[in-house]
Design a protein around this motif. Sequence first.
Motif, PDB file in Angstrom:
ATOM      1  N   LEU A  38      31.542  34.311  36.595  1.00 36.49           N
ATOM      2  CA  LEU A  38      31.008  35.612  35.953  1.00 36.49           C
ATOM      3  C   LEU A  38      32.025  36.767  36.795  1.00 36.49           C
ATOM      4  CD1 LEU A  38      28.340  37.118  36.219  1.00 36.49           C
ATOM      5  CD2 LEU A  38      28.147  36.777  38.477  1.00 36.49           C
TER       6      LEU A  38
ATOM      7  N   VAL B 275      32.266  40.404  36.380  1.00 30.91           N
ATOM      8  CA  VAL B 275      31.342  41.489  36.806  1.00 30.91           C
ATOM      9  C   VAL B 275      31.947  43.133  36.586  1.00 30.91           C
ATOM     10  CG1 VAL B 275      29.911  42.644  39.441  1.00 30.91           C
ATOM     11  CG2 VAL B 275      30.567  40.565  39.092  1.00 30.91           C
TER      12      VAL B 275
ATOM     13  N   TYR C 271      30.873  34.256  31.832  1.00 33.10           N
ATOM     14  CA  TYR C 271      29.094  34.751  32.161  1.00 33.10           C
ATOM     15  C   TYR C 271      29.446  36.594  32.020  1.00 33.10           C
ATOM     16  CZ  TYR C 271      27.994  30.844  33.007  1.00 33.10           C
ATOM     17  OH  TYR C 271      27.950  29.432  33.147  1.00 33.10           O
TER      18      TYR C 271
ATOM     19  N   LEU D 272      27.887  40.263  33.949  1.00 35.92           N
ATOM     20  CA  LEU D 272      27.658  41.329  34.530  1.00 35.92           C
ATOM     21  C   LEU D 272      27.242  42.494  34.581  1.00 35.92           C
ATOM     22  CD1 LEU D 272      24.927  41.510  37.043  1.00 35.92           C
ATOM     23  CD2 LEU D 272      26.455  41.052  38.758  1.00 35.92           C
TER      24      LEU D 272
ATOM     25  N   GLY E 255      28.165  40.251  42.279  1.00 34.93           N
ATOM     26  CA  GLY E 255      27.784  38.941  42.119  1.00 34.93           C
ATOM     27  C   GLY E 255      27.640  37.729  42.586  1.00 34.93           C
TER      28      GLY E 255
ATOM     29  N   CYS F  11      24.256  37.925  42.719  1.00 34.18           N
ATOM     30  CA  CYS F  11      23.257  36.811  41.369  1.00 34.18           C
ATOM     31  C   CYS F  11      23.578  35.135  41.417  1.00 34.18           C
ATOM     32  CB  CYS F  11      23.969  38.044  40.475  1.00 34.18           C
ATOM     33  SG  CYS F  11      22.690  39.655  40.107  1.00 34.18           S
TER      34      CYS F  11
ATOM     35  N   ILE G 198      21.332  46.281  38.987  1.00 32.21           N
ATOM     36  CA  ILE G 198      22.053  45.750  36.951  1.00 32.21           C
ATOM     37  C   ILE G 198      21.717  46.498  35.829  1.00 32.21           C
ATOM     38  CG2 ILE G 198      21.862  43.627  36.150  1.00 32.21           C
ATOM     39  CD1 ILE G 198      21.614  42.365  38.796  1.00 32.21           C
TER      40      ILE G 198
ATOM     41  N   LEU H 244      22.329  41.463  32.200  1.00 36.05           N
ATOM     42  CA  LEU H 244      23.585  40.022  32.600  1.00 36.05           C
ATOM     43  C   LEU H 244      22.834  39.350  32.026  1.00 36.05           C
ATOM     44  CD1 LEU H 244      23.713  38.557  34.991  1.00 36.05           C
ATOM     45  CD2 LEU H 244      21.594  38.206  35.592  1.00 36.05           C
TER      46      LEU H 244
ATOM     47  N   LYS I 249      19.643  32.653  34.308  1.00 37.92           N
ATOM     48  CA  LYS I 249      18.658  33.958  34.402  1.00 37.92           C
ATOM     49  C   LYS I 249      17.051  33.132  34.636  1.00 37.92           C
ATOM     50  CE  LYS I 249      20.469  36.810  30.958  1.00 37.92           C
ATOM     51  NZ  LYS I 249      20.257  37.641  29.945  1.00 37.92           N
TER      52      LYS I 249
END
Length: 325
Positions: free
Chosen positions: A44, A46, A69, A71, A86, A89, A308, A311, A318
């Motif tokens: 992820l 961020v 992914y 964010l 991070g 989420c 946010i 995402l 999700k």
Amino acid sequence: MDRLIIIVPCFNEEEVLPNSTKQLVDVINNLKEKGKIAPNSGILLVNDGSRDKTWELIKKENKKYNCVYGLNLAANVGHQNALFAGIDCTKDICDFSISIDADLQDDILAIEKMVDKYNSGTDIVYGVRSDRKSDSFFKRTTAQGFYKFMSAMGVKTIYNHADFRLMSSRAMKQLCCYKERNLFLRGIVPEIGYKTDTVEYSRKPRTAGKSKYPFKKMLNFAWQGITSFSIKPISVISFLGASIIFFSIIAFIYTLISYFLKHTQPGWSSLMISIWFLGGVQLFAIGMIGQYVGKIYIESKERPRYNIEELLMDDKDKDKDKDKK
Ligand code: UDP
Ligand code: MG
């Protein structure tokens, strides 16, 4: 096999991001092949309100690799809060996470060792720098002085550990129960408890881009750390105040005795110095207490730690994230 998500806070990291992502994807693939992590493990990235093309790059990487992914935070909230975002989420959709800086100064080879320790039942694994040869003399001495000062102030931190660490999902969830806005993760995580371990590595120099922690920011960070975790400064001030009262009583007795013995004191300069000195001490003490009152003020507002904007994750994830909230 458990699902790992590597969390990478990124602030103006366009220069290092493509290369760092590639290296982390290789690490993930290698661990998957070895059967040490679940096939749906990922990374992820961020984006902490970057002003350069970082988010565009993250979107690109997300299209290129299934396991990446993104964010996007709505504004810059700082390294600690971005990392926290991070963790917050992903705590419900992974079994464990590893946080690492985008510049990969921390050795990615240590990741496998961390995963091995997790697989044998450890909840928190700290990456600890075995040497700091790559840091400049200035950064090295100030950083080491910081850890020593923190421990003198009674703050429990892991010596030479920054924010390169593995956390199991139960440790991540526990971390999210700490509601403070002045986040200092290095101080909070050791307070969580659970089974912990360390992995040593040597820190590399930054390959590209600039450090986002110039001296002023480092000082601010150290200050946050101390005032968020320790009320020792207040005790020190109380002790200082008591000592000054004690000395002033002795000075008063001395003056009285001198008066009766007809030794008059040439007083102006000593009087002025003591007024200035005490004025300084009082201002300092008020300022110090003000710092804590200021913190109460900030904390009492309970503002969100991050907002946010977007995402980028599998829709399945999700939904799961939403359900558990
Ligand atoms: N970072 C962030 N938000 C900020 C400042 C930094 O997310 O406001 C990230 C940055 O992108 C990097 C990490 O925090 O991934 C550590 O920053 P840096 O490598 O510049 O610090 P240093 O290694 O010099 O201490
Ligand atoms: Mg760095």
